[in-house]
Write an enzyme that holds these catalytic residues in place. Structure first.
Site, PDB file in Angstrom:
ATOM      1  N   SER A 139     -17.636   3.341  13.521  1.00 10.14           N
ATOM      2  CA  SER A 139     -18.767   3.115  13.082  1.00 10.14           C
ATOM      3  C   SER A 139     -19.867   2.877  14.376  1.00 10.14           C
ATOM      4  O   SER A 139     -21.214   2.797  14.225  1.00 10.14           O
ATOM      5  CB  SER A 139     -19.045   1.987  12.352  1.00 10.14           C
ATOM      6  OG  SER A 139     -18.287   1.994  11.064  1.00 10.14           O
ATOM      7  N   GLY A 179     -18.701  -3.394  13.705  1.00  7.68           N
ATOM      8  CA  GLY A 179     -17.607  -2.428  12.716  1.00  7.68           C
ATOM      9  C   GLY A 179     -18.579  -1.825  11.995  1.00  7.68           C
ATOM     10  O   GLY A 179     -19.859  -1.199  12.230  1.00  7.68           O
ATOM     11  N   THR A 187     -17.786  -6.049  19.105  1.00  6.98           N
ATOM     12  CA  THR A 187     -18.037  -4.740  19.960  1.00  6.98           C
ATOM     13  C   THR A 187     -18.893  -5.324  20.848  1.00  6.98           C
ATOM     14  O   THR A 187     -19.454  -6.461  20.983  1.00  6.98           O
ATOM     15  CB  THR A 187     -18.421  -3.561  19.190  1.00  6.98           C
ATOM     16  OG1 THR A 187     -17.436  -3.275  18.242  1.00  6.98           O
ATOM     17  CG2 THR A 187     -18.678  -2.431  20.005  1.00  6.98           C
ATOM     18  N   THR A 239     -15.630  -1.163  22.918  1.00  2.54           N
ATOM     19  CA  THR A 239     -14.818  -2.163  22.355  1.00  2.54           C
ATOM     20  C   THR A 239     -13.269  -2.065  22.623  1.00  2.54           C
ATOM     21  O   THR A 239     -12.887  -0.918  23.112  1.00  2.54           O
ATOM     22  CB  THR A 239     -15.065  -2.187  20.812  1.00  2.54           C
ATOM     23  OG1 THR A 239     -14.712  -3.139  20.038  1.00  2.54           O
ATOM     24  CG2 THR A 239     -14.385  -0.755  20.050  1.00  2.54           C
ATOM     25  N   ASP A 263      -8.591   1.184  12.722  1.00  2.00           N
ATOM     26  CA  ASP A 263      -9.644   2.004  11.951  1.00  2.00           C
ATOM     27  C   ASP A 263      -9.498   3.371  11.196  1.00  2.00           C
ATOM     28  O   ASP A 263     -10.169   3.771  10.468  1.00  2.00           O
ATOM     29  CB  ASP A 263     -10.773   2.526  13.114  1.00  2.00           C
ATOM     30  CG  ASP A 263     -11.496   1.362  13.541  1.00  2.00           C
ATOM     31  OD1 ASP A 263     -11.467   0.268  13.128  1.00  2.00           O
ATOM     32  OD2 ASP A 263     -12.378   1.436  14.445  1.00  2.00           O
TER      33      ASP A 263
HETATM   34  N1  GLU Z   1     -13.610  -0.299  15.533  1.00  2.00           N
HETATM   35  C1  GLU Z   1     -14.926  -0.485  15.268  1.00  2.00           C
HETATM   36  C2  GLU Z   1     -15.389   0.950  15.132  1.00  2.00           C
HETATM   37  O1  GLU Z   1     -15.214   1.978  15.895  1.00  2.00           O
HETATM   38  C3  GLU Z   1     -15.839  -1.233  16.162  1.00  2.00           C
HETATM   39  C4  GLU Z   1     -15.184  -2.341  16.678  1.00  2.00           C
HETATM   40  C5  GLU Z   1     -16.071  -3.709  15.943  1.00  2.00           C
HETATM   41  O2  GLU Z   1     -17.312  -3.503  15.826  1.00  2.00           O
HETATM   42  O3  GLU Z   1     -15.230  -4.380  15.610  1.00  2.00           O
HETATM   43  O4  GLU Z   1     -16.432   1.231  14.330  1.00  2.00           O
END
Ligand code: GLU
Length: 564
Positions: free
Chosen positions: A433, A454, A366, A384, A408
């Site tokens: 997150s 994440g 991200t 992201t 997710d």
């Molecule tokens: N998809 C993750 C989220 O929304 C963020 C992406 C990542 O940090 O790899 O929490």
């Protein structure tokens, strides 16, 4: 983030733009220089402090699942079992409605000083002129090579003719993305949400053009142009908690950042961490995280689809019931969630138990942008395309990668029929997150911080807050310090410098904490708590912009008027 990207934000500030303009300029420039984690194909969450009205607002710019999504979309129809996570994340099926451009447009319309057209100019210039590929870019490409090779459009944009990563020093131009941004500048977001770009996205997602002999791409997308037309980025209230005299604001659901950071801080409010031996303080941090993650996993999803007991999750009284479970030994994970609805239990009736939780796996990939302007407005923006390289698919002719954010969602509940707030559905947003924080003391900005990574975004933010607020480190030192992340799993993920420390050994021998070694902050890239950025407010209109000195090759922090 490289300096060229931060310079896009600085250029906009110098031209009279505010922090919102600078955030959009930087985010669009990141789509050029780090297309693996940014750009118009993704989504994110923006926390904004408006100095004039002394108000914190947030923008939920999270992708939505197309209307055709179902709760079993990530289940193998033959076996009835959830699909493999790595397999699913390489599929166009994992692409959600790209929401980045809607977020930028909403933020600017409400709170910016410039137009989208003006704020896209630095990124257009950057995409036209190109930038030099560095070692990090090359490593990121390497980490997603098969996925990028699977699509001729990705290969053309991001690989050599032979399908290898571009060499360090290569001047990478992206005329397609420059054209895309120019068209967005000219026609506005409807060029995507109700126009040619949207049609190209749907075509790419549902009928992907793959490299002959491709063995990776199996599940096409299910997006329709009506899904794009229906997309709205939403302005919503932030979460708020008090911690050691600070007012801390962050993102509400569908992000789990605000509720989880808030619950952990509420639990930790019951300890005087600064006076405890450091191992004891970290034990409390790890156990508070373990408990709050159980609650996050059990209760947080898209609030338009499931009831999220946000008030309870953020209530100090609920946190007190969770604190009752922390004694002198690490709890056994997965710990069971608590009940965040009043009346809350007293400590006497409480005993920790375990409960299965749905498996979920978020990426670690991200970016976090923080900006501040001369009026005192602040923007903290985490965005992201999910995994490095998103789904791997570049929209042919448009120069950007599509997200794979729908992974997710939980693919299946913890047991058949068990309640799960984070199963896919048409129009629903997967739990995230992502969610930076802005903290105030006595009504004045104290610091802002956000992170990539994440599910470790939450623990990274937490650790930086504890380092800074409880352990007295400057924000740069707080951000650079080795990290450890506990997300309700039997072991905590520890960076090498933490893993090998005397503190880690003491946490194991004294409290029974177990650690897994994060495989380095740089390579391999899949298993480390993510990189962070922040701003410390020094008073009298002075700020300190803070980025990673080492993680992911180092971040960048620039100011318009440096002062010694
Ligand atoms: N998809 C993750 C989220 O929304 C963020 C992406 C990542 O940090 O790899 O929490």
């Amino acid at each position: 983030m490289d300096l060229g990207t931060s310079a896009a934000g600085i250029a906009v500030l110098k031209r009279g733009g505010n922090a919102v303009d600078a955030a959009v300029a930087t985010a669009s420039a990141l789509g050029v220089t780090i297309p693996f984690v940014a750009g118009p194909g993704g989504g994110g969450f923006m926390v904004i402090y408006l100095a004039r009205t002394h108000q914190v607002v947030t923008i939920d710019g999270r992708e939505t699942c197309p209307q055709a999504c179902t709760r079993t979309m990530f289940t193998d129809p033959k076996t009835g079992q959830p699909l493999g996570y790595d397999y699913a994340s390489d599929q166009p099926l994992a692409t959600g409605v790209p929401s980045m451009v809607a977020t930028w447009a909403t933020a600017l319309r409400r709170y910016g000083r410039h137009s989208l057209a003006a704020d896209l100019q630095p990124a257009i210039k950057l995409a036209d002129r190109g930038f030099r590929v560095n070692a990090d870019f090359q490593q990121l490409t390497e980490s997603e090579l098969p996925e990028l090779q699977a699509y001729p459009a990705s290969r053309d944009l991001l690989l050599t003719q032979a399908g290898n990563p571009l060499p360090v020093g290569y001047l990478l131009r992206n005329p397609d993305l420059a054209r895309t941004y120019r068209q967005l500048a000219r026609y506005g977001p409807s060029y995507l949400y109700n126009g040619p770009l949207g049609r190209a996205i749907v075509q790419a997602d549902d009928h992907p053009a793959v490299t002959p002999g491709n063995t990776i791409v199996k599940l096409p997308g299910i997006m329709k142009t009506s899904d794009l037309r229906a997309y709205r980025a939403r302005v919503q209230a932030p979460t708020h908690v008090r911690y050691r005299g600070l007012d801390i604001y962050s993102m509400a659901p569908p992000s789990s950042s605000g509720s989880t950071v808030g619950e952990i801080l509420n639990i930790l409010s019951g300890y005087k961490l600064s006076a405890e031996p450091r191992a004891t303080a970290l034990f409390h941090y790890l156990e508070a995280s373990r408990l709050a993650y159980a609650d996050r996993n059990a209760y947080v999803g898209d609030p338009r689809y499931v009831g999220v007991p946000l008030h309870g999750l953020l209530s100090p009284a609920f946190a007190a019931t969770r604190r009752c479970l922390i004694h002198n030994t690490a709890l056994v994970s997965p710990v069971a969630p608590g009940d965040p609805s009043p009346p809350y239990q007293t400590c006497k009736n409480q005993q920790a138990s375990t409960a299965p939780q749905a498996t979920s796996s978020e990426g670690r990939h991200t970016n976090n942008i923080v900006t501040v302007d001369k009026w005192g407005n602040i923007v903290a923006y985490t965005n992201t395309i999910n995994f490095f390289g998103g789904s791997g698919e570049t929209v042919p002719g448009y120069g950007f990668l599509l997200n794979n954010e729908m992974t997710d969602f939980d693919f299946a509940p913890s047991a058949p029929g068990a309640y799960d707030p984070n199963l896919p559905a048409g129009g629903k947003q997967p739990r995230s997150s992502m969610g930076p924080v802005i903290a105030f003391r006595g009504g004045k900005p104290a610091f802002t911080v956000g992170a990539a990574g994440g599910s470790t975004i939450i623990t990274t933010i937490l650790q930086i807050i504890l380092n800074h607020v409880d352990f007295g480190m400057s924000l740069p030192a707080a951000l650079a310090a080795p990290r450890v992340s506990q997300t309700n799993s039997p072991t905590s993920l520890a960076e090498p410098d933490f893993y090998n420390s005397a503190l880690a050994k003491q946490l194991t021998s004294q409290f029974g904490e177990q650690f897994t070694l994060a495989t380095g902050p740089i390579l391999p890239l899949d298993n480390y708590p993510g990189d962070a950025t922040g701003i410390q407010f020094l008073g009298h209109g002075r700020f300190q912009a803070v980025a990673e000195p080492v993680r992911l090759g180092g971040g960048s922090a620039l100011v318009v008027s440096p002062s010694p």
